[in-house]
Enzyme design. Structure first.
Site, PDB file in Angstrom:
ATOM      1  CE1 TYR A 132       6.618  -0.837  -1.444  1.00  0.00           C
ATOM      2  CE2 TYR A 132       8.443  -1.815  -2.642  1.00  0.00           C
ATOM      3  CZ  TYR A 132       7.238  -1.946  -1.975  1.00  0.00           C
ATOM      4  OH  TYR A 132       6.662  -3.189  -1.840  1.00  0.00           O
TER       5      TYR A 132
ATOM      6  CG  ASP B 127      15.673   0.374   0.390  1.00  0.00           C
ATOM      7  OD1 ASP B 127      16.293  -0.437  -0.336  1.00  0.00           O
ATOM      8  OD2 ASP B 127      14.444   0.326   0.577  1.00  0.00           O
TER       9      ASP B 127
ATOM     10  CE  LYS C 283      13.024  -4.256  -6.760  1.00  0.00           C
ATOM     11  NZ  LYS C 283      12.587  -3.124  -5.995  1.00  0.00           N
TER      12      LYS C 283
HETATM   13  C1  LIG Z   1      11.797  -3.322  -4.614  1.00  0.00           C
HETATM   14  C2  LIG Z   1      12.220  -2.524  -3.435  1.00  0.00           C
HETATM   15  C3  LIG Z   1      12.092  -3.017  -2.122  1.00  0.00           C
HETATM   16  C4  LIG Z   1      11.376  -4.306  -1.822  1.00  0.00           C
HETATM   17  O1  LIG Z   1      12.016  -5.415  -2.351  1.00  0.00           O
HETATM   18  P1  LIG Z   1      11.148  -6.763  -2.587  1.00  0.00           P
HETATM   19  O2  LIG Z   1      12.165  -7.747  -3.047  1.00  0.00           O
HETATM   20  O3  LIG Z   1      10.122  -6.404  -3.610  1.00  0.00           O
HETATM   21  O4  LIG Z   1      10.546  -7.134  -1.295  1.00  0.00           O
HETATM   22  C5  LIG Z   1      12.617  -2.276  -1.098  1.00  0.00           C
HETATM   23  N1  LIG Z   1      13.226  -1.097  -1.318  1.00  0.00           N
HETATM   24  C6  LIG Z   1      13.370  -0.587  -2.546  1.00  0.00           C
HETATM   25  C7  LIG Z   1      14.092   0.701  -2.739  1.00  0.00           C
HETATM   26  C8  LIG Z   1      12.838  -1.274  -3.658  1.00  0.00           C
HETATM   27  O5  LIG Z   1      12.923  -0.734  -4.870  1.00  0.00           O
END
Ligand SMILES: *Cc1c(COP(=O)(O)O)cnc(C)c1O
Length: 428
Positions: A142, A230, A258
């Protein structure tokens, strides 16, 4: 006293599906979400006054637990000084300095307001740097909800059983290639960037094979594509300096979110000065944000990063490793089989009626996540005051506020919940 049902009914009337993010909806586990009024450390309390040991922890945004006193104090102070100016502030410099000091290959970062924004912008930079169009992502990873990256998206998209999203044009995804996790794809000179979650944590937990990330680095270099980590989940959670330190592989671009917001909306993307020099105002790649580097968010993020020591990461990792072993034993004692993959403080949980191995890709993870056991397990845990994420594709977030007693209570509850799940009608 008002009930969760009353609040959710009110929410349903004015907010689509009653939630501002689909993973919160309980759609895949059934039932009514609990509406949270407050949190403290490892716990959250709902509108009915019930307190849960919380393993959602805002899907990884909270590392110290909820409402940590030092973070609250810092936020009160920051709020009193003004919350947004549209001018440079010391807070954004301090947070950027802390991040770049820790992560060896990270020389510069640009702060934004979410992980989605961070990844979207990193991809734009990669295309600007390489003058190429294609990007490659891995099935089940994701990377936020931007158009080009929702394909095979894991997390909430997988939870709802969707391959992608309506409203995304064929054109928007035409340049997105998808490959299975843990297999190094053969790239060509049309690829601008390869995006990867260094530990995949949005299809439950799928860890990289020992050589996967290093080989990906080699393959990107071979064709001149940029490697993007990411690290929105792994950053400053997997370890003191995140995935680069943990795996010994340096990407060209990093995305964060996060943890670095300390519970407020922040994202960041960064890399070498050379790569970041493509970004406006210095370079031709445009990117901007009214609330980017917001004083409240950077204050909270810097407070958290400043409080968490190398030793804390070691302690949390050790605690999680022990917890995982006990969870595994608890589930097995109830007649089910479990896998509890652990990397640093990241913890996955798969349940099955048969013996199985740790999944290595989305196909394997999906078969386990969709076998019907999580739903009764989740509800049996919730009934005992343990809040796991309302979806089998999420991981278990243990914060520094979770005590040994909290974890022991959770293991006890898991034994009972596994009994319930083992006896549950698989079709109900
Ligand atoms: C949560 C998440 C995102 C998106 O971050 P948001 O602050 O929800 O837009 C992108 N990449 C990873 C791996 C994530 O877990």
């Amino acid at each position: 006293m008002s009930t969760n049902q009353e609040w959710f009914d009110r929410a349903l009337a004015v907010i689509p599906g009653g939630v501002d993010s689909p993973v919160r909806s309980f759609r895949s586990v059934g039932g009514t979400p609990y509406t949270v009024v407050s949190g403290s450390g490892a716990y959250v309390t709902d509108v009915e006054g019930r307190t849960y040991i919380d393993y959602v922890q805002s899907y990884g945004a909270s590392l110290l637990g909820h409402a940590h006193p030092a973070v609250v104090r810092r936020l009160r102070q920051a709020a009193g000084e003004g919350t947004t100016f549209g001018a440079p502030t010391p807070g954004e410099v301090l947070l950027a300095e802390m991040m770049t000091e820790r992560v060896p290959g990270l020389e510069q970062v640009r702060l934004v307001s979410s992980g989605t924004e961070a990844v979207m912008s990193a991809v734009r930079v990669a295309r600007g740097v390489t003058s190429r169009n294609k990007i490659l992502k891995f099935d089940g990873c994701y990377h936020g909800h931007s158009d080009a990256l929702l394909v095979a998206g894991g997390s909430g998209v997988a939870q709802l059983g969707l391959p992608g999203s309506a409203g995304v044009t064929a054109g928007a995804v035409a340049d997105t290639l998808v490959a299975p996790y843990n297999v190094v794809p053969t790239l060509d000179e049309t690829v601008a960037a390869v995006l990867v979650e260094p530990v995949a944590a949005n299809m439950n937990l799928v860890a990289p094979h020992p050589e996967f990330l290093a080989q990906l680095r080699v393959e990107c270099d071979r064709v001149g594509a940029l490697l993007i980590f990411d690290e929105v989940i792994t950053g400053f959670r997997l370890g003191y300096a995140g995935a680069e330190e943990y795996f010994g592989v340096t990407p060209d671009l990093y995305c964060f979110g996060k943890v670095i917001g300390g519970g407020l909306p922040v994202g960041a993307f960064g890399g070498s000065r050379e790569v970041l020099s493509y970004l406006a105002p210095a370079g031709p790649v445009y990117q901007a944000g009214t609330l980017s580097g917001n004083p409240l968010a950077t204050a909270a993020g810097a407070e958290v990063l400043g409080l968490v020591t190398q030793d804390d990461y070691a302690l949390l990792s050790a605690r999680v490793a022990h917890f995982a072993t006990q969870l595994d034993a608890a589930v097995r004692s109830a007649g089910l089989f479990a896998r509890v993959p652990v990397r640093g403080p990241l913890l996955g949980l798969y349940l099955s009626r048969e013996e199985f191995d740790d999944p290595e890709n989305f196909d394997q993870a999906r078969r386990l996540c969709d076998n019907g056991l999580y739903r009764p397990f989740f509800h049996a845990m919730l009934d005992q005051g343990i809040a796991l994420a309302p979806g089998a594709y999420e991981i278990i977030f243990v914060s520094l506020a979770h005590s040994d007693a909290d974890l022991a209570r959770t293991v006890e509850a898991a034994m009972h919940a596994a009994h319930v799940a083992a006896g549950a009608d698989p079709l109900s």
